[in-house]
Motif scaffolding. Structure first.
Motif, mmCIF file in Angstrom:
data_model
loop_
_atom_site.group_PDB
_atom_site.id
_atom_site.type_symbol
_atom_site.label_atom_id
_atom_site.label_comp_id
_atom_site.label_asym_id
_atom_site.label_seq_id
_atom_site.Cartn_x
_atom_site.Cartn_y
_atom_site.Cartn_z
ATOM 1 N N HIS A 1 0.854 -1.184 0.000
ATOM 2 C CA HIS A 1 0.000 0.000 0.000
ATOM 3 C C HIS A 1 0.887 1.229 0.000
ATOM 4 C CE1 HIS A 1 0.601 1.316 4.198
ATOM 5 N NE2 HIS A 1 0.585 0.028 4.535
ATOM 6 N N SER A 2 0.324 2.319 -0.467
ATOM 7 C CA SER A 2 1.056 3.579 -0.463
ATOM 8 C C SER A 2 1.191 4.099 0.959
ATOM 9 C CB SER A 2 0.336 4.607 -1.335
ATOM 10 O OG SER A 2 -0.980 4.827 -0.847
ATOM 11 N N THR A 3 2.264 4.840 1.195
ATOM 12 C CA THR A 3 2.403 5.536 2.460
ATOM 13 C C THR A 3 1.706 6.894 2.339
ATOM 14 O OG1 THR A 3 4.555 6.368 1.729
ATOM 15 C CG2 THR A 3 4.548 4.338 3.027
ATOM 16 N N SER A 4 1.934 7.780 3.257
ATOM 17 C CA SER A 4 1.232 9.060 3.282
ATOM 18 C C SER A 4 1.504 9.878 2.024
ATOM 19 C CB SER A 4 1.672 9.857 4.514
ATOM 20 O OG SER A 4 1.266 11.194 4.422
ATOM 21 N N PHE A 5 0.445 10.234 1.302
ATOM 22 C CA PHE A 5 0.609 11.110 0.143
ATOM 23 C C PHE A 5 1.015 12.517 0.583
ATOM 24 C CE2 PHE A 5 -0.798 7.865 -2.583
ATOM 25 C CZ PHE A 5 -0.656 8.294 -3.895
ATOM 26 N N LYS A 6 0.621 12.917 1.778
ATOM 27 C CA LYS A 6 1.067 14.210 2.298
ATOM 28 C C LYS A 6 2.586 14.216 2.434
ATOM 29 C CE LYS A 6 0.561 17.389 6.199
ATOM 30 N NZ LYS A 6 -0.121 17.647 7.506
ATOM 31 N N HIS A 7 3.117 13.116 2.983
ATOM 32 C CA HIS A 7 4.569 12.996 3.132
ATOM 33 C C HIS A 7 5.244 12.945 1.768
ATOM 34 C CE1 HIS A 7 8.446 11.810 4.681
ATOM 35 N NE2 HIS A 7 8.386 10.631 4.108
ATOM 36 N N PRO B 1 7.712 17.680 -4.184
ATOM 37 C CA PRO B 1 6.711 18.753 -4.377
ATOM 38 C C PRO B 1 6.443 19.097 -5.828
ATOM 39 C CG PRO B 1 8.811 19.660 -3.643
ATOM 40 C CD PRO B 1 8.929 18.163 -3.524
ATOM 41 N N HIS B 2 7.302 18.685 -6.740
ATOM 42 C CA HIS B 2 7.129 19.058 -8.143
ATOM 43 C C HIS B 2 6.565 17.912 -8.992
ATOM 44 C CE1 HIS B 2 9.229 22.699 -7.141
ATOM 45 N NE2 HIS B 2 10.310 22.032 -6.785
ATOM 46 N N ASP B 3 6.165 16.833 -8.349
ATOM 47 C CA ASP B 3 5.574 15.711 -9.087
ATOM 48 C C ASP B 3 4.073 15.960 -9.233
ATOM 49 O OD1 ASP B 3 4.446 13.226 -9.930
ATOM 50 O OD2 ASP B 3 6.195 12.164 -9.153
ATOM 51 N N PRO B 4 3.588 16.264 -10.447
ATOM 52 C CA PRO B 4 2.167 16.621 -10.605
ATOM 53 C C PRO B 4 1.218 15.471 -10.305
ATOM 54 C CG PRO B 4 3.220 16.360 -12.746
ATOM 55 C CD PRO B 4 4.324 16.308 -11.717
ATOM 56 N N ARG B 5 1.659 14.227 -10.479
ATOM 57 C CA ARG B 5 0.786 13.081 -10.205
ATOM 58 C C ARG B 5 0.483 12.963 -8.721
ATOM 59 N NH1 ARG B 5 4.559 8.812 -13.176
ATOM 60 N NH2 ARG B 5 6.018 10.128 -12.043
ATOM 61 N N ILE B 6 1.486 13.208 -7.871
ATOM 62 C CA ILE B 6 1.279 13.156 -6.432
ATOM 63 C C ILE B 6 0.382 14.303 -5.984
ATOM 64 C CG2 ILE B 6 2.429 13.320 -4.191
ATOM 65 C CD1 ILE B 6 4.828 11.885 -5.438
ATOM 66 N N ALA B 7 0.603 15.486 -6.543
ATOM 67 C CA ALA B 7 -0.219 16.645 -6.191
ATOM 68 C C ALA B 7 -1.675 16.434 -6.588
ATOM 69 C CB ALA B 7 0.338 17.897 -6.859
ATOM 70 N N ALA B 8 -1.919 15.863 -7.763
ATOM 71 C CA ALA B 8 -3.286 15.664 -8.250
ATOM 72 C C ALA B 8 -4.064 14.682 -7.394
ATOM 73 C CB ALA B 8 -3.256 15.186 -9.700
ATOM 74 N N ALA B 9 -3.386 13.682 -6.845
ATOM 75 C CA ALA B 9 -4.072 12.650 -6.068
ATOM 76 C C ALA B 9 -4.606 13.186 -4.744
ATOM 77 C CB ALA B 9 -3.123 11.484 -5.822
ATOM 78 N N GLY B 10 -3.952 14.192 -4.179
ATOM 79 C CA GLY B 10 -4.408 14.744 -2.909
ATOM 80 C C GLY B 10 -3.762 14.052 -1.724
ATOM 81 N N GLU B 11 -3.833 14.702 -0.575
ATOM 82 C CA GLU B 11 -3.142 14.192 0.605
ATOM 83 C C GLU B 11 -3.783 12.937 1.180
ATOM 84 O OE1 GLU B 11 -2.741 17.332 3.423
ATOM 85 O OE2 GLU B 11 -1.293 18.453 2.195
ATOM 86 N N ASP B 12 -5.059 12.713 0.907
ATOM 87 C CA ASP B 12 -5.752 11.541 1.449
ATOM 88 C C ASP B 12 -5.788 10.359 0.479
ATOM 89 O OD1 ASP B 12 -6.299 12.803 3.851
ATOM 90 O OD2 ASP B 12 -8.215 13.602 3.146
ATOM 91 N N ALA B 13 -5.086 10.470 -0.637
ATOM 92 C CA ALA B 13 -5.103 9.392 -1.628
ATOM 93 C C ALA B 13 -4.473 8.128 -1.052
ATOM 94 C CB ALA B 13 -4.362 9.829 -2.882
ATOM 95 N N PHE B 14 -4.903 6.982 -1.589
ATOM 96 C CA PHE B 14 -4.415 5.693 -1.085
ATOM 97 C C PHE B 14 -4.449 4.682 -2.218
ATOM 98 C CE2 PHE B 14 -4.964 1.673 1.360
ATOM 99 C CZ PHE B 14 -3.847 1.780 2.183
ATOM 100 N N LEU B 15 -3.373 3.929 -2.336
ATOM 101 C CA LEU B 15 -3.252 2.870 -3.338
ATOM 102 C C LEU B 15 -2.953 1.548 -2.651
ATOM 103 C CD1 LEU B 15 -1.113 4.527 -6.160
ATOM 104 C CD2 LEU B 15 -3.189 3.201 -6.583
#
Length: 278
Positions: free
Chosen positions: A212-218, A224-238
């Motif tokens: 599973h993914s760890t904290s998207f906020k972390h 900070p410059h990865d647009p895919r991480i920014a688009a998913a949001g801090e509460d995203a989970f995989l």
């Protein structure tokens, strides 16, 4: 054997994880690094949710995922806050659309990686345990679909983890009567439009891989410059069979005999223990 991933978070293009990641699901269909088979070319499927309370959509095909042009178009067009994708490596059942994941019933979608050993010996007994009201909805011939309908029979809609525990317990109990050892190996995912329920379990305690993914906020702080991480949001989970990219601190392996429930940013883990029926 199979590979799958499930996502919840801000709506994103399915293309982001199916095609555009370094080790995307399409790459895994040809070059799996952690699966029981390197190539997973016996069909694929995607399932996704749109508006709240709307029944899930689904697209399945017997084509290899890497060779389906319509999948690329669909993955580029679809934005969803909750979806699952699966690539299949068939075990003992035919390559046909009705055997491709995800399986669907009302609001529920279900995917599986693994097998019921000697399913041909256990199939009749297991199918007779499915609620007769659900029986007509079974379309294919896989062990995975039988697992799904057993879970529905045992209350997937009311208590998903307990229903999956009962499903696993009944399979092991039935296998014991047929003297089949270590009958069940599974990573499974069930979702209903609100939550992801994922389990890693096997009778021999040597389950297929699951992360599973760890904290998207972390991750956003680290990259900070990865647009895919920014688009998913801090509460995203995989939840996924194999990591999509080699980013340090991005993934954590799910322990054996563990269930995870992800619902609107709330992630809960618990021990997974099969329940035997009296």
């Amino acid at each position: 054997m199979c590979r799958w991933l499930a996502y919840t978070g801000n709506p994103i293009q399915l293309e982001t994880v199916i095609f555009r990641s370094t080790h995307s699901l399409i790459d895994q269909s040809l070059h799996s690094r952690m699966g029981a088979t390197t190539t997973n070319g016996d069909g694929f499927g995607i399932g996704w949710y749109g508006r709240l309370y709307e029944a899930p959509f689904r697209y399945r095909s017997v084509s290899p995922a890497w060779n389906d042009r319509n999948l690329r178009e669909a993955a580029r067009a679809i934005h969803s806050p909750l979806f699952v994708a699966h690539i299949r490596a068939a075990t003992e059942t035919p390559v046909q659309e009705s055997n491709c994941h995800p399986f669907r019933h009302n609001q529920w979608l279900f995917v599986h990686n693994g097998l019921i050993r000697h399913f041909h010996m256990l199939r009749r007994d297991l199918m007779l345990k499915i609620d007769p009201a659900l029986f007509a909805s079974i379309e294919g011939s896989t062990d995975s679909e039988v697992m799904f309908f057993l879970a529905l029979t045992y209350g997937l809609q009311q208590d998903p983890v307990a229903a999956l525990e009962r499903m696993a317990g009944v399979i092991e109990q039935t296998a014991a009567r047929h003297r089949v050892e270590a009958p069940l190996n599974m990573t499974v995912c069930a979702m209903d439009g609100e939550q992801i329920v994922a389990v890693r379990y096997s009778s021999e305690r040597q389950s297929r891989t699951l992360f599973h993914s760890t904290s998207f906020k972390h991750l956003h702080e680290l990259y900070p410059h990865d647009p895919r991480i920014a688009a998913a949001g801090e509460d995203a989970f995989l939840v996924l069979s194999e990591p999509l990219v080699d980013l340090p601190d991005a993934w954590e392996e799910i322990a054996e005999s563990t269930a995870i429930v992800a619902r609107r940013g709330d992630i809960r883990q618990q021990a997974f223990v099969p329940r035997m029926r009296a």
